[in-house]
Scaffold this motif. Structure first.
Motif, PDB file in Angstrom:
ATOM      1  N   ALA A   1      73.823  64.421  18.452  1.00 50.62           N
ATOM      2  CA  ALA A   1      73.536  65.664  19.167  1.00 50.62           C
ATOM      3  C   ALA A   1      72.058  65.782  19.518  1.00 50.62           C
ATOM      4  O   ALA A   1      71.700  66.220  20.620  1.00 50.62           O
ATOM      5  N   THR A   2      71.185  65.383  18.595  1.00 51.57           N
ATOM      6  CA  THR A   2      69.749  65.487  18.848  1.00 51.57           C
ATOM      7  C   THR A   2      69.315  64.557  19.976  1.00 51.57           C
ATOM      8  O   THR A   2      68.455  64.907  20.793  1.00 51.57           O
TER       9      THR A   2
ATOM     10  N   GLU B   1      71.142  63.820  22.388  1.00 52.27           N
ATOM     11  CA  GLU B   1      71.892  64.286  23.561  1.00 52.27           C
ATOM     12  C   GLU B   1      72.970  63.298  24.004  1.00 52.27           C
ATOM     13  O   GLU B   1      73.337  63.251  25.171  1.00 52.27           O
TER      14      GLU B   1
ATOM     15  N   HIS C   1      77.120  66.746  23.273  1.00 49.31           N
ATOM     16  CA  HIS C   1      76.657  68.136  23.343  1.00 49.31           C
ATOM     17  C   HIS C   1      77.808  69.070  22.998  1.00 49.31           C
ATOM     18  O   HIS C   1      78.878  68.995  23.597  1.00 49.31           O
TER      19      HIS C   1
ATOM     20  N   ALA D   1      71.599  69.874  14.004  1.00 45.50           N
ATOM     21  CA  ALA D   1      71.014  69.435  15.271  1.00 45.50           C
ATOM     22  C   ALA D   1      70.473  70.615  16.067  1.00 45.50           C
ATOM     23  O   ALA D   1      69.449  70.502  16.743  1.00 45.50           O
ATOM     24  N   GLY D   2      71.156  71.766  15.983  1.00 43.23           N
ATOM     25  CA  GLY D   2      70.676  72.944  16.694  1.00 43.23           C
ATOM     26  C   GLY D   2      69.297  73.358  16.219  1.00 43.23           C
ATOM     27  O   GLY D   2      68.424  73.703  17.021  1.00 43.23           O
TER      28      GLY D   2
ATOM     29  N   LEU E   1      67.067  71.367  14.745  1.00 40.41           N
ATOM     30  CA  LEU E   1      66.100  70.331  15.112  1.00 40.41           C
ATOM     31  C   LEU E   1      65.768  70.396  16.595  1.00 40.41           C
ATOM     32  O   LEU E   1      64.631  70.140  17.002  1.00 40.41           O
ATOM     33  N   THR E   2      66.732  70.769  17.418  1.00 43.92           N
ATOM     34  CA  THR E   2      66.486  70.903  18.857  1.00 43.92           C
ATOM     35  C   THR E   2      65.475  72.008  19.132  1.00 43.92           C
ATOM     36  O   THR E   2      64.619  71.894  20.009  1.00 43.92           O
ATOM     37  N   GLU E   3      65.566  73.107  18.354  1.00 49.44           N
ATOM     38  CA  GLU E   3      64.602  74.199  18.511  1.00 49.44           C
ATOM     39  C   GLU E   3      63.188  73.737  18.164  1.00 49.44           C
ATOM     40  O   GLU E   3      62.215  74.140  18.807  1.00 49.44           O
TER      41      GLU E   3
ATOM     42  N   GLY F   1      62.148  70.522  18.239  1.00 55.93           N
ATOM     43  CA  GLY F   1      61.756  69.488  19.195  1.00 55.93           C
ATOM     44  C   GLY F   1      61.336  68.211  18.492  1.00 55.93           C
ATOM     45  O   GLY F   1      60.921  68.229  17.327  1.00 55.93           O
TER      46      GLY F   1
ATOM     47  N   LEU G   1      63.321  61.894  13.629  1.00 55.38           N
ATOM     48  CA  LEU G   1      64.737  62.123  13.350  1.00 55.38           C
ATOM     49  C   LEU G   1      65.100  61.622  11.962  1.00 55.38           C
ATOM     50  O   LEU G   1      65.801  62.305  11.198  1.00 55.38           O
TER      51      LEU G   1
END
Length: 333
Positions: free
Chosen positions: A195-196, A198, A201, A253-254, A256-258, A260, A270
């Motif tokens: 997910a991280t 991409e 998704h 993952a959500g 970690l996405t915030e 970046g 990661l």
């Protein structure tokens, strides 16, 4: 049967932490984006609780000049200030202070993105309420930062921890527990990475609601097991942990996405974040097992032990049901 009298205390601590610090510990956030050479857009968000703004003020370098005056937007849970500044000597080597942060229990997340596409994320703590913008960070600094991000995320991720707590309650043997936790770890590491990067998704709100549902289902499985009924989780705990672990990985993952990932160090960041999650998870498991061993050492009566286990399980289920309905309502809205 392992004694679980102290698990009620563990859960009570989690419940208290969630209600007492869910807002107070919500981090402030600053986004610095280079939109043109030596011009930077500043977005500064401070949490609001009960109508009161977090008492912190952003102090930019003396050399900073406003290109546009600050604008303020009030949201339900925060105030967002936006401005455009100019720095004749660029951002590198400057210090940005967060005045008043040292008097709070709140961290501040600072993300800096430059024109060349590189970006970095730093967690500013009350003990050191400023950030010095460096030209680049070493691999060790990147790894250290993301390791801490991972540890903090799992230790403040009450839903993930309650799932692990439920696994501990339903798995009675140490070897099986080790295999079960390993399966959970492998599974969420897979989906976290996919997910991280991409590759896959999945929308965040449905994932969060389903994570709460997974905890509720696990609590129901514990009750069935206590009643002597057949339980898939009791028979194949590692399989259930792996299946739900894939789901929980999307939740990690959500977060970690915030934050970046830094360009050029994506694999390292990661990996470090994933290791941090596992370190935090192991710390939690060690604390719970330590409480169980202490309860066994003081020889808590079997009847008290059983009631404590059931009470803790029902508390987990109630909390999970509340989260599920809350997140489902938010998703539907």
């Amino acid at each position: 049967m392992l004694c679980s009298a102290l698990l009620g205390i563990v859960f009570a601590v989690f419940a208290f932490l969630q209600t007492a610090s869910a807002h107070e510990s919500r981090p402030a956030y600053m986004q610095v984006t280079e939109v043109a050479p030596k011009r930077y857009e500043i977005v500064w968000r401070t949490p609001v609780r009960s109508g009161m703004r977090l008492p912190v003020v952003l102090r930019l370098p003396d050399s900073a000049r406003n290109v546009t005056e600050p604008t303020l937007r009030e949201l339900q849970d925060s105030l967002v200030e936006r401005r455009l500044i100019k720095l004749d000597n660029g951002l590198t080597g400057t210090r940005i202070e967060i005045v008043g942060l040292q008097a709070t229990i709140t961290d501040a997340l600072v993300r800096v993105q430059l024109l060349d596409g590189t970006y970095s994320t730093t967690l500013v703590r009350p003990s050191k309420p400023w950030i010095e913008i460096a030209a680049s960070r070493s691999s060790l600094e990147v790894a250290s930062a993301y390791l801490m991000h991972g540890i903090e995320h799992i230790l403040l991720g009450y839903d993930h921890l309650l799932f692990v707590l439920a696994l501990i309650l339903i798995v009675r043997r140490g070897r099986v527990l080790l295999i079960t936790v390993t399966a959970f770890t492998v599974a969420h590491s897979i989906t976290l990475s996919l997910a991280t990067l991409e590759v896959v998704h999945v929308p965040g709100p449905p994932v969060e609601a389903t994570i709460a549902l997974s905890i509720l289902l696990l609590a129901c499985e514990i009750i069935r097991s206590e009643r002597g009924e057949a339980s898939l989780t009791a028979q194949w705990p590692w399989l259930v942990a792996f299946s739900f672990g894939l789901l929980h990985g999307f939740g990690f993952a959500g977060a970690l996405t915030e934050i970046g990932l830094p360009q050029g160090d994506i694999p390292l960041a990661l990996f470090a974040f994933n290791v941090g999650v596992e370190v935090g998870q192991l710390l939690f498991i060690a604390a719970v097992l330590g409480a169980l061993r202490l309860a066994k050492w003081i020889k808590v009566p079997v009847v008290v032990e059983r009631h404590a286990r059931l009470a803790t399980t029902y508390a987990i289920g109630i909390m999970a049901a509340y989260w599920f309905m809350e997140r489902l309502a938010g998703f539907a809205a």
